[in-house]
Design a protein around this motif. Sequence first.
Motif, PDB file in Angstrom:
ATOM      1  N   HIS A  11       0.664  -1.188  -0.006  1.00 47.67           N
ATOM      2  CA  HIS A  11       0.002   0.007  -0.036  1.00 47.67           C
ATOM      3  C   HIS A  11       0.573   1.281  -0.197  1.00 47.67           C
ATOM      4  O   HIS A  11       1.581   1.469   0.853  1.00 47.67           O
ATOM      5  CB  HIS A  11      -0.980  -0.024   1.111  1.00 47.67           C
ATOM      6  N   THR A  16       2.256   2.087   7.002  1.00 42.15           N
ATOM      7  CA  THR A  16       3.356   2.296   7.000  1.00 42.15           C
ATOM      8  C   THR A  16       3.972   3.464   6.407  1.00 42.15           C
ATOM      9  O   THR A  16       4.676   4.100   7.027  1.00 42.15           O
ATOM     10  CB  THR A  16       4.205   0.951   6.254  1.00 42.15           C
ATOM     11  N   VAL A  84       3.168  -5.473   9.640  1.00 42.88           N
ATOM     12  CA  VAL A  84       3.195  -6.680  10.111  1.00 42.88           C
ATOM     13  C   VAL A  84       2.386  -7.833   9.529  1.00 42.88           C
ATOM     14  O   VAL A  84       1.324  -7.847   9.638  1.00 42.88           O
ATOM     15  CB  VAL A  84       3.000  -6.616  11.720  1.00 42.88           C
ATOM     16  N   TYR A  86       1.759 -11.654   9.979  1.00 45.03           N
ATOM     17  CA  TYR A  86       1.800 -12.707  10.902  1.00 45.03           C
ATOM     18  C   TYR A  86       3.128 -12.603  11.885  1.00 45.03           C
ATOM     19  O   TYR A  86       3.882 -13.572  11.960  1.00 45.03           O
ATOM     20  CB  TYR A  86       2.186 -14.105  10.110  1.00 45.03           C
ATOM     21  N   SER A 120       4.172  -1.243  11.295  1.00 44.60           N
ATOM     22  CA  SER A 120       2.738  -1.127  11.371  1.00 44.60           C
ATOM     23  C   SER A 120       1.924  -2.197  11.524  1.00 44.60           C
ATOM     24  O   SER A 120       1.796  -3.250  10.847  1.00 44.60           O
ATOM     25  CB  SER A 120       2.371  -0.285  10.374  1.00 44.60           C
ATOM     26  N   SER A 121       1.006  -2.342  12.580  1.00 43.90           N
ATOM     27  CA  SER A 121       0.109  -3.567  12.814  1.00 43.90           C
ATOM     28  C   SER A 121      -1.272  -3.182  13.216  1.00 43.90           C
ATOM     29  O   SER A 121      -1.488  -1.986  13.536  1.00 43.90           O
ATOM     30  CB  SER A 121       0.746  -4.563  13.877  1.00 43.90           C
ATOM     31  N   ALA A 124      -1.306  -6.897  16.769  1.00 43.44           N
ATOM     32  CA  ALA A 124      -0.337  -7.311  17.635  1.00 43.44           C
ATOM     33  C   ALA A 124       0.748  -8.123  16.580  1.00 43.44           C
ATOM     34  O   ALA A 124       0.569  -8.143  15.286  1.00 43.44           O
ATOM     35  CB  ALA A 124      -0.861  -8.622  18.238  1.00 43.44           C
TER      36      ALA A 124
HETATM   37  C1  LIG Z   1      -1.037 -11.325   5.109  1.00 42.96           C
HETATM   38  C2  LIG Z   1      -1.352 -10.364   6.062  1.00 42.96           C
HETATM   39  C3  LIG Z   1      -0.949 -10.812   7.617  1.00 42.96           C
HETATM   40  C4  LIG Z   1      -1.180  -9.676   8.689  1.00 42.96           C
HETATM   41  N1  LIG Z   1      -0.652 -10.099   9.881  1.00 42.96           N
HETATM   42  C5  LIG Z   1      -0.914  -9.271  10.830  1.00 42.96           C
HETATM   43  C6  LIG Z   1      -0.740  -9.787  12.194  1.00 42.96           C
HETATM   44  O1  LIG Z   1       0.139 -10.509  12.465  1.00 42.96           O
HETATM   45  N2  LIG Z   1      -0.676  -8.669  13.329  1.00 42.96           N
HETATM   46  C7  LIG Z   1      -1.348  -7.711  12.977  1.00 42.96           C
HETATM   47  O2  LIG Z   1      -1.749  -6.876  14.169  1.00 42.96           O
HETATM   48  N3  LIG Z   1      -1.924  -7.243  11.557  1.00 42.96           N
HETATM   49  C8  LIG Z   1      -1.501  -8.119  10.796  1.00 42.96           C
HETATM   50  N4  LIG Z   1      -1.983  -7.798   9.672  1.00 42.96           N
HETATM   51  C9  LIG Z   1      -2.456  -6.132   9.172  1.00 42.96           C
HETATM   52  C10 LIG Z   1      -1.645  -5.132   8.784  1.00 42.96           C
HETATM   53  O3  LIG Z   1      -0.224  -5.581   9.414  1.00 42.96           O
HETATM   54  C11 LIG Z   1      -1.840  -3.994   9.217  1.00 42.96           C
HETATM   55  O4  LIG Z   1      -3.203  -3.412   8.765  1.00 42.96           O
HETATM   56  C12 LIG Z   1      -1.093  -2.682   8.871  1.00 42.96           C
HETATM   57  O5  LIG Z   1      -1.097  -1.661   9.286  1.00 42.96           O
HETATM   58  C13 LIG Z   1      -1.314  -2.613   7.409  1.00 42.96           C
HETATM   59  O6  LIG Z   1       0.148  -1.553   6.776  1.00 42.96           O
HETATM   60  P1  LIG Z   1       0.116  -1.063   5.405  1.00 42.96           P
HETATM   61  O7  LIG Z   1      -1.083  -0.236   5.385  1.00 42.96           O
HETATM   62  O8  LIG Z   1       1.376  -0.021   5.333  1.00 42.96           O
HETATM   63  O9  LIG Z   1      -0.108  -1.999   4.467  1.00 42.96           O
HETATM   64  C14 LIG Z   1      -1.855  -8.475   8.477  1.00 42.96           C
HETATM   65  C15 LIG Z   1      -2.287  -8.255   7.112  1.00 42.96           C
HETATM   66  C16 LIG Z   1      -1.715  -9.161   5.998  1.00 42.96           C
HETATM   67  C17 LIG Z   1      -2.299  -8.752   4.841  1.00 42.96           C
END
Ligand SMILES: Cc1cc2nc3c(=O)[nH]c(=O)nc-3n(C[C@H](O)[C@H](O)[C@H](O)COP(=O)(O)O)c2cc1C
Length: 206
Positions: A11, A16, A84, A86, A120-121, A124
Motif C-alpha cells: 500500500h 506504513t 506486520v 503474521y 505498522s500492525s 499485535a
Molecule cells: C498477510 C497479512 C498478515 C497480517 N498479519 C498481521 C499480524 O500478524 N498482526 C497484526 O496486527 N496485523 C496483521 N495484518 C494487518 C497489517 O499489519 C496492518 O493492517 C498494517 O497496518 C497494514 O499496513 P499498510 O497499510 O502499510 O500495508 C496482516 C495483514 C496481512 C495482509
Amino acid sequence: MKVLTVNGSPHLHGCTDRALREVEATLNGLGIDTVRVNVGNKEIRGCIACNYCREHGKCVFNDIVNDTAPVFAEVDGVVFGSPVYYANASGQLRSFLDRLFYSTMSTVNKTMKVGAAVVSSRRAGSTTAFDEINKYFTISAMPVVSSTYWNEVHGFVAEDVEKDLEGLQTMRNLGRNMAFLIKAINAIKADIPTQERGSFTSFHTE
Ligand SMILES: Cc1cc2nc3c(=O)[nH]c(=O)nc-3n(C[C@H](O)[C@H](O)[C@H](O)COP(=O)(O)O)c2cc1C
C-alpha cells in the motif's frame, strides 16, 4: 546529509507510509534530505545463495536491489518500514533486505550509518517484526536509533494511524533522534573505527 526510507508495504498510501512520512517530515525540518524506495509493491525474489555477488559486487537478479545499492552507499542513515504480517516483516521487505545486505557486503561500508525499523500492525506481533528488521543493523556496525516507544503505529488503513497520536509522536521523536545522531557522527567522521574482519568461524567439516 541524507536518509533512505524504504516502504515494505504494497500500500503506497497505507499505514506504513503514513508512519514513514512523519519521520521524513521531521528529518527534512532538521535539514536532513530523504529519499524513498517502495519495495512492497514489487515482485522481489529471495536470495538463492549463489554467491554471484561475492565475485561481481552486485546481486545476480538485476532489480530494485541493485538499483538501491548505490543509494545505500551514499546515505547517512536508513529507515526500513513494514506492515506486520503474521508477526513478521513483509516477505517483500525481507527478501529485499536479505539480498541488499548480502550483495553489498564488501561494496557498501555500512559502519556508523544509522538505522531504524518502523512497523505498522492492526493489533499485535509488532515487536517481533521490529526485532527482525533491527537484526540487519546490529550485524553491520550500524547504530540503532531509538525513540520514546518501540517504533510502531497501529491501524488497518492510513486514517487509523492519524488517531494513533502516540505512534506519530514516536515517529517524530525517532526523526529527531536520527537527525541528532547523524549530525553527531558526521562531526567525528574521521574517527569512525575500522572493523576487524579477519575471523570467519564456521564449525563445518568437509
Ligand atoms: C498477510 C497479512 C498478515 C497480517 N498479519 C498481521 C499480524 O500478524 N498482526 C497484526 O496486527 N496485523 C496483521 N495484518 C494487518 C497489517 O499489519 C496492518 O493492517 C498494517 O497496518 C497494514 O499496513 P499498510 O497499510 O502499510 O500495508 C496482516 C495483514 C496481512 C495482509
